[in-house]
Design a protein around this motif. Sequence first.
Motif, PDB file in Angstrom:
ATOM      1  N   SER A   1       0.833  -1.209   0.000  1.00 27.80           N
ATOM      2  CA  SER A   1       0.000   0.000   0.000  1.00 27.80           C
ATOM      3  C   SER A   1       0.865   1.256   0.000  1.00 27.80           C
ATOM      4  CB  SER A   1      -0.980  -0.011   1.177  1.00 27.80           C
ATOM      5  OG  SER A   1      -0.315   0.277   2.371  1.00 27.80           O
ATOM      6  N   ILE A   2       2.027   1.224   0.670  1.00 24.70           N
ATOM      7  CA  ILE A   2       2.941   2.382   0.654  1.00 24.70           C
ATOM      8  C   ILE A   2       3.465   2.616  -0.768  1.00 24.70           C
ATOM      9  CG2 ILE A   2       5.270   3.130   1.388  1.00 24.70           C
ATOM     10  CD1 ILE A   2       4.552   1.933   4.164  1.00 24.70           C
ATOM     11  N   LEU A   3       3.797   1.533  -1.464  1.00 30.74           N
ATOM     12  CA  LEU A   3       4.300   1.666  -2.838  1.00 30.74           C
ATOM     13  C   LEU A   3       3.287   2.380  -3.727  1.00 30.74           C
ATOM     14  CD1 LEU A   3       5.952  -1.837  -3.408  1.00 30.74           C
ATOM     15  CD2 LEU A   3       7.120   0.343  -3.077  1.00 30.74           C
ATOM     16  N   VAL A   4       2.028   2.019  -3.593  1.00 31.03           N
ATOM     17  CA  VAL A   4       0.998   2.597  -4.458  1.00 31.03           C
ATOM     18  C   VAL A   4       0.582   3.992  -3.975  1.00 31.03           C
ATOM     19  CG1 VAL A   4      -1.363   2.303  -5.319  1.00 31.03           C
ATOM     20  CG2 VAL A   4       0.177   0.330  -5.194  1.00 31.03           C
TER      21      VAL A   4
ATOM     22  N   ASP B   1       1.992   1.995  -9.903  1.00 32.86           N
ATOM     23  CA  ASP B   1       0.644   1.756 -10.408  1.00 32.86           C
ATOM     24  C   ASP B   1      -0.033   0.619  -9.664  1.00 32.86           C
ATOM     25  OD1 ASP B   1       0.309   3.541 -12.857  1.00 32.86           O
ATOM     26  OD2 ASP B   1       2.262   2.636 -13.198  1.00 32.86           O
ATOM     27  N   ALA B   2       0.762  -0.360  -9.263  1.00 39.91           N
ATOM     28  CA  ALA B   2       0.214  -1.521  -8.553  1.00 39.91           C
ATOM     29  C   ALA B   2       1.356  -2.211  -7.815  1.00 39.91           C
ATOM     30  CB  ALA B   2      -0.443  -2.487  -9.538  1.00 39.91           C
ATOM     31  N   ALA B   3       0.983  -3.053  -6.854  1.00 40.59           N
ATOM     32  CA  ALA B   3       1.991  -3.828  -6.126  1.00 40.59           C
ATOM     33  C   ALA B   3       1.427  -5.202  -5.801  1.00 40.59           C
ATOM     34  CB  ALA B   3       2.403  -3.095  -4.849  1.00 40.59           C
ATOM     35  N   ILE B   4       2.308  -6.194  -5.828  1.00 43.49           N
ATOM     36  CA  ILE B   4       1.927  -7.594  -5.608  1.00 43.49           C
ATOM     37  C   ILE B   4       2.586  -8.078  -4.316  1.00 43.49           C
ATOM     38  CG2 ILE B   4       2.092  -9.947  -6.538  1.00 43.49           C
ATOM     39  CD1 ILE B   4       2.508  -8.582  -9.343  1.00 43.49           C
ATOM     40  N   ASN B   5       1.780  -8.656  -3.421  1.00 41.20           N
ATOM     41  CA  ASN B   5       2.311  -9.275  -2.211  1.00 41.20           C
ATOM     42  C   ASN B   5       2.658 -10.726  -2.542  1.00 41.20           C
ATOM     43  OD1 ASN B   5       2.780 -10.550   0.236  1.00 41.20           O
ATOM     44  ND2 ASN B   5       1.103  -9.526   1.319  1.00 41.20           N
ATOM     45  N   TYR B   6       3.953 -10.999  -2.724  1.00 42.51           N
ATOM     46  CA  TYR B   6       4.350 -12.328  -3.206  1.00 42.51           C
ATOM     47  C   TYR B   6       4.118 -13.421  -2.160  1.00 42.51           C
ATOM     48  CZ  TYR B   6       8.725 -12.091  -0.487  1.00 42.51           C
ATOM     49  OH  TYR B   6       9.646 -12.013   0.518  1.00 42.51           O
ATOM     50  N   LYS B   7       3.942 -13.039  -0.899  1.00 37.87           N
ATOM     51  CA  LYS B   7       3.720 -14.053   0.142  1.00 37.87           C
ATOM     52  C   LYS B   7       2.257 -14.506   0.180  1.00 37.87           C
ATOM     53  CE  LYS B   7       7.595 -12.793   3.089  1.00 37.87           C
ATOM     54  NZ  LYS B   7       8.051 -12.236   4.367  1.00 37.87           N
ATOM     55  N   LYS B   8       1.369 -13.698  -0.410  1.00 33.26           N
ATOM     56  CA  LYS B   8      -0.072 -14.005  -0.372  1.00 33.26           C
ATOM     57  C   LYS B   8      -0.644 -14.315  -1.748  1.00 33.26           C
ATOM     58  CE  LYS B   8      -2.221 -11.370   3.400  1.00 33.26           C
ATOM     59  NZ  LYS B   8      -3.076 -10.188   3.595  1.00 33.26           N
ATOM     60  N   GLU B   9      -0.085 -13.681  -2.768  1.00 29.40           N
ATOM     61  CA  GLU B   9      -0.723 -13.725  -4.088  1.00 29.40           C
ATOM     62  C   GLU B   9       0.041 -14.614  -5.068  1.00 29.40           C
ATOM     63  OE1 GLU B   9      -2.523  -9.673  -5.153  1.00 29.40           O
ATOM     64  OE2 GLU B   9      -0.876  -9.101  -3.826  1.00 29.40           O
ATOM     65  N   ASP B  10      -0.646 -15.012  -6.110  1.00 29.64           N
ATOM     66  CA  ASP B  10      -0.042 -15.761  -7.213  1.00 29.64           C
ATOM     67  C   ASP B  10       0.655 -14.737  -8.119  1.00 29.64           C
ATOM     68  OD1 ASP B  10       0.435 -16.943  -9.705  1.00 29.64           O
ATOM     69  OD2 ASP B  10      -1.248 -18.336  -9.483  1.00 29.64           O
TER      70      ASP B  10
END
Length: 347
Positions: A194-197, A203-212
């Motif tokens: 959320s800080i990145l965005v 534009d977007a950020a992916i949480n690699y520990k939770k998401e595919d």
Amino acid sequence: MIIQRVVLSSRPGKNGVPVAENFRLEQSTMADTIQAGQVRVRTLYLSVDPYMRCRMNEDTGSDYLLPWQLSQVVDGGGIGVVEESKHGDLAKGDFVTSFNWPWQTVAILDGSSLQKLVPQLVNGCLSYFLGAAGITGLTALLGIREKGHVAVGANQTMVVSGAAGACGSLAGQIGRLEGCSRVVGIAGTDEKCSILVQEMGFDAAINYKKEDVAKQLHELCPGGVDVYFDNVGGDISDTVISQMNQNSHIILCGQISQYNKDVPYPPPLPPDIEKIRKERNITRERFLVLNYMDKQEASVLQLCQWIQEGKLKVRETTVEGLANIGAAFQSMMNGGNIGKQIVSVSK
């Protein structure tokens, strides 16, 4: 004079995970007088960085990094204030920095090894000279300019791994400033994403520990990936590379996922990923910022200008006290920091 210093107490082993106990705080004595050409400095800030993991090994695996020695004082990026000077270019009260600053409260250093700082360039935030306006910012800016082949109007998509770290958080913003039309970050917590965005303009950020990650990349980068700023290596990078476009570029900044393993740098890609890289003519050249020091001055001024204009947002995670530097290093290696990990030694 009695001082406090931090020495290397033990090595984690080439395949081991570093812990705070690898470092030891001890009291020591230091000469009360300085010689011609020397200065006595009080340490203000110290930097802990991923590359230091290599210096914990007997062999750093690199020709430009020397290993730390057991029971000897540790060193790295630092900032201090001159308390006494016998060097013609430095006076009491000057702020100075060095790549090889000893981890101790007060030190006697050769004045010629120090670089004088101008606090106004960073709106008085001196610690920025260890990060956004220092070697970290230089790595992000010069990596993108020298290896990213970013062009205004080319409608390029950039992906940054380790995106909430010291270098990654700057790289995404600089990618945008240099002309990328879309910037996507990969990080390990929802807070980081959320800080990145919200703060850093990704534009977007992916949480690699939770998401595919593969699925998210496919959705968030429908036109594929043109520039990949790689801070982590390993599985995440393999996933990104498999979605990169023809004639795209990897900026090989760091491989933190591999630093606790005895592998060459840069680590070779798995055969199936290397096959993709070759077929799509993706560049993946080792990038070492020290090879571009002729561009240091102009690049630092550019970084400082962006900071002053509010175009480059800077985050730091600060730990107070030299006694806590080992814990700060361990936390940083495990992703506990957002932005640059700094240790504040004195005010």
